[in-house]
Design a protein around this motif. Structure first.
Motif, PDB file in Angstrom:
ATOM      1  N   ILE A 196     -10.803  31.966  26.095  1.00  0.00           N
ATOM      2  CA  ILE A 196      -9.876  30.950  25.587  1.00  0.00           C
ATOM      3  C   ILE A 196      -8.441  31.289  25.996  1.00  0.00           C
ATOM      4  CG2 ILE A 196      -8.885  29.940  23.491  1.00  0.00           C
ATOM      5  CD1 ILE A 196     -11.663  28.892  24.115  1.00  0.00           C
ATOM      6  N   LEU A 197      -8.056  32.558  25.816  1.00  0.00           N
ATOM      7  CA  LEU A 197      -6.689  32.961  26.146  1.00  0.00           C
ATOM      8  C   LEU A 197      -6.404  32.824  27.638  1.00  0.00           C
ATOM      9  CD1 LEU A 197      -6.372  36.140  23.870  1.00  0.00           C
ATOM     10  CD2 LEU A 197      -5.268  33.925  23.525  1.00  0.00           C
ATOM     11  N   SER A 198      -7.381  33.189  28.463  1.00  0.00           N
ATOM     12  CA  SER A 198      -7.174  33.115  29.915  1.00  0.00           C
ATOM     13  C   SER A 198      -7.100  31.685  30.417  1.00  0.00           C
ATOM     14  CB  SER A 198      -8.297  33.862  30.643  1.00  0.00           C
ATOM     15  OG  SER A 198      -9.549  33.217  30.420  1.00  0.00           O
ATOM     16  N   SER A 199      -7.561  30.732  29.591  1.00  0.00           N
ATOM     17  CA  SER A 199      -7.488  29.324  29.981  1.00  0.00           C
ATOM     18  C   SER A 199      -6.085  28.761  29.800  1.00  0.00           C
ATOM     19  CB  SER A 199      -8.484  28.495  29.154  1.00  0.00           C
ATOM     20  OG  SER A 199      -9.805  28.938  29.373  1.00  0.00           O
ATOM     21  N   PHE A 200      -5.255  29.436  28.989  1.00  0.00           N
ATOM     22  CA  PHE A 200      -3.916  28.923  28.692  1.00  0.00           C
ATOM     23  C   PHE A 200      -2.799  29.853  29.172  1.00  0.00           C
ATOM     24  CE2 PHE A 200      -6.759  27.008  25.570  1.00  0.00           C
ATOM     25  CZ  PHE A 200      -6.413  25.666  25.666  1.00  0.00           C
ATOM     26  N   TRP A 201      -3.105  31.118  29.371  1.00  0.00           N
ATOM     27  CA  TRP A 201      -2.088  32.069  29.820  1.00  0.00           C
ATOM     28  C   TRP A 201      -2.493  32.690  31.152  1.00  0.00           C
ATOM     29  CZ3 TRP A 201      -2.878  31.485  24.543  1.00  0.00           C
ATOM     30  CH2 TRP A 201      -1.737  31.177  23.793  1.00  0.00           C
ATOM     31  N   ASP A 202      -1.516  33.220  31.826  1.00  0.00           N
ATOM     32  CA  ASP A 202      -1.750  33.824  33.136  1.00  0.00           C
ATOM     33  C   ASP A 202      -2.345  35.217  32.947  1.00  0.00           C
ATOM     34  OD1 ASP A 202      -1.832  34.308  35.795  1.00  0.00           O
ATOM     35  OD2 ASP A 202       0.309  34.805  35.987  1.00  0.00           O
TER      36      ASP A 202
END
Length: 609
Positions: free
Chosen positions: A307-313
């Motif tokens: 989930i985090l990698s879908s919104f942050w680099d």
């Protein structure tokens, strides 16, 4: 009803009192047996006090010091029940297992009695008790709430699906009913497997292999709320579940170890020809929990990173639009679908507010679901450790000790909400609807008039409907048969005018007292003063009393029946409530004995000539 109790002195008395005072099944047609240990002085004392207070409560002291195991305690009680039957000339139709912290629904025994005609074993729903959710208690009740979520999903949806598809239905250990024909397969009384930590699950599997299905029943009744809306209430067992992390871990470790590592081997289940495919599949689902729960820990870490990698680099774990990426999206959709299904189950059992907190607080990763999964993960790790490394204490004994949970119970004011009133009973019987009840309650309050009087005046119910329902709620014996057919007893000392004035007539008489028929509104102390001695009251409507008094002097068509019944009463083989139940279903002298024996009474007693 069997209750195995160890170190339960704080909860046992209110639990049993509530069961007896709120139950709408004839009190003389069930008995409660409390299994206690000689070295548990507190529970022994409470059980003795309950035995003295209620004639249908019996203390069964184990031959060994406790705790042994729950299965051992239950089996010891069952063996003593067989002896109790012989001594008291009765035969029970079924045994119901309950825990020492249960809130038993007022209609449970009635429903079970009805279902026993068709089913040899029955499992009632079990729903954890929950506080009304507020912002102030969301986090306080997070752990107990996770139990509520899981039981709502399992007992509202999954067990019902298993029953419909003829799959294996496990016992929950409480609210579990076993009919006599199954018990007779265990003549030595060793019904529950004593070497198992989850004796209930293993026994229900044994039943399935013997050809007996456990029938899961989900029935609801309607009740009117104070605001005039109708609430849906399931006929279920309610219990307090652990609210601390440590207690939850200990309890679930026992469940996971007992079910997945102790009750059966998968290869034996797959080879078993007595089990159908859907039963094998349902057992496989239970068995794989010892692996699936272990994936929850790393699964949450992977999902959070995804989930985090879908919104942050961040370095992508799965390249976008790759097969693994689509697989993660699919799994995420499945997880959301699971949350929606849980929401629907919790909503139907506990209401919309509880369901929102359960499944969408916050969305995607609701706290209660995460905490429940963390507990399951931790408990599974402990269960594996117990299975692989063993337990030194258990290795030194042949049977596992009772690893029990400390229990709490509800306050008396809260328990009152679970008890029935006249409106509930008439609504349950379908004699009135919620709008009629709500309107009648308003009139009753405005005019300070009894609800029953209001309902009769409005023509919504009859006098018999009201009196019968009041007797059920207050646990009084109601008579709906034409007693004049049975003749009038010796009434020479009493004039017709006196009997009409006091609305009471003596029906039967033994050395133990006189049975007097009256109405629910009469002055019982005055009646006792007139007839003297010990008086046992039974109740009917004013119209029936009038007809009975008007028939004074007439010979009853069934006059000899009451005389024979008086002999049974004299010997203590039956009581007044049982007499009236039997008369309701009997047409002749021969019928009365057959009916009493069908009721489980007069076992091994010769008929009077």
């Amino acid at each position: 009803i069997i209750v195995a109790a160890y170190d339960e002195e704080n909860v046992l008395k209110p639990v049993i009192r509530n069961l007896i005072t709120s139950n709408l099944y004839p009190k003389s047609m069930y008995h409660i047996f409390l299994g206690v240990y000689p070295n548990d002085e507190g529970t022994m004392r409470v059980a003795r006090e309950l035995e003295e207070e209620f004639p249908n409560v019996h203390k069964i002291v184990h031959v060994l010091e406790g705790p042994s195991s729950k299965a051992d305690n239950l089996n010891n009680v069952i063996r003593n029940i067989y002896e109790f039957e012989k001594e008291n000339h009765i035969r029970f139709q079924a045994l119901v297992v309950h825990d020492s912290e249960d809130v038993v629904h007022p209609y449970e025994l009635k429903l079970e009695n009805y279902l026993l005609e068709e089913h040899s074993a029955i499992q009632m729903p079990v729903f954890p008790l929950q506080e009304l959710p507020r912002l102030s208690n969301i986090f306080k009740n997070m752990i107990s709430g996770s139990y509520a979520d899981e039981f709502a999903e399992n007992h509202y949806r999954l067990l019902l699906a298993r029953t419909v598809t003829d799959a294996f239905v496990p016992s929950a250990g409480t609210g579990f009913v076993i009919r006599r024909d199954i018990l007779d397969k265990f003549p030595d009384g060793n019904v529950f497997p004593e070497g198992s930590l989850t004796e209930d699950y293993k026994l229900s599997l044994q039943f399935k292999q013997m050809g007996y299905d456990v029938h899961y029943v989900l029935e609801d009744v309607s009740r009117l709320r104070a605001d005039g809306t109708v609430a849906r209430e399931f006929i279920s067992t309610r219990s307090m579940f652990p609210s601390s992390y440590g207690a939850a871990i200990r309890q679930k470790t026992r469940w996971i170890y007992g079910i997945t590592l102790q009750s059966f081997k998968l290869k034996d289940i797959l080879k078993n020809r007595q089990l159908n495919f859907i039963s094998k599949y349902s057992l496989y689902r239970d068995w794989k929990a010892k692996f699936g729960n272990l994936l929850l820990g790393p699964g949450y870490i992977i999902f959070a990173y995804f989930i985090l990698s879908s919104f942050w680099d961040m370095p992508p774990m799965y390249p976008k639009y790759s097969f693994a990426w689509f697989l993660m999206v699919f799994i995420s959709i499945m997880m959301i679908e699971r949350q929606v299904l849980r929401f629907l189950a919790v909503k139907n059992v506990y209401g919309k507010r509880s369901a929102l907190i359960s499944s969408f607080f916050p969305p995607i990763l609701p706290f209660r679901m995460v905490i429940g999964n963390v507990i399951n993960f931790h408990a599974t790790v402990r269960a594996w450790w117990l299975g692989l490394m063993g337990n030194n204490r258990q290795k030194s004994t042949k049977k596992p000790k009772w690893s029990k949970t400390d229990h709490e119970f509800l306050e008396e004011e809260i328990l009152k909400r679970y008890r029935r009133n006249l409106g509930d009973t008439l609504l349950y019987k379908g004699l009135i609807d919620s709008k009629q009840l709500n309107n009648s309650l308003k009139i009753s309050k405005q005019k300070n008039e009894r609800l029953g009087k209001v309902l009769m005046r409005l023509g919504l119910v009859s006098e018999e409907d009201v009196v019968r329902s009041v007797c059920e709620i207050t646990q009084r014996t109601y008579v709906d048969i034409h007693l004049k057919e049975y003749g009038i007893r010796d009434l020479k000392p009493y004039s017709r005018e006196l009997l009409q004035e006091i609305n009471a007539v003596p029906i039967m008489s033994t050395s133990k007292g006189t049975v007097v028929l009256t109405t629910i509104d009469e002055d019982e102390e005055r009646i006792k003063g007139i007839f003297g001695g010990d008086i046992h009251f039974i109740y009917t409507t004013e119209s029936r009393i009038k007809k009975y008094i008007d028939s004074l002097g007439e010979k009853g068509l069934k006059d000899n029946i009451l005389k024979d019944i008086e002999k049974y009463l004299e010997e203590g083989l039956i009581n007044i409530e049982q007499v009236m139940i039997a008369l309701r279903h009997s047409e002749s002298r021969e019928d009365i004995d057959n009916t009493l024996r069908t009721m489980g009474l007069l076992a091994n007693v010769k008929e009077y000539a």
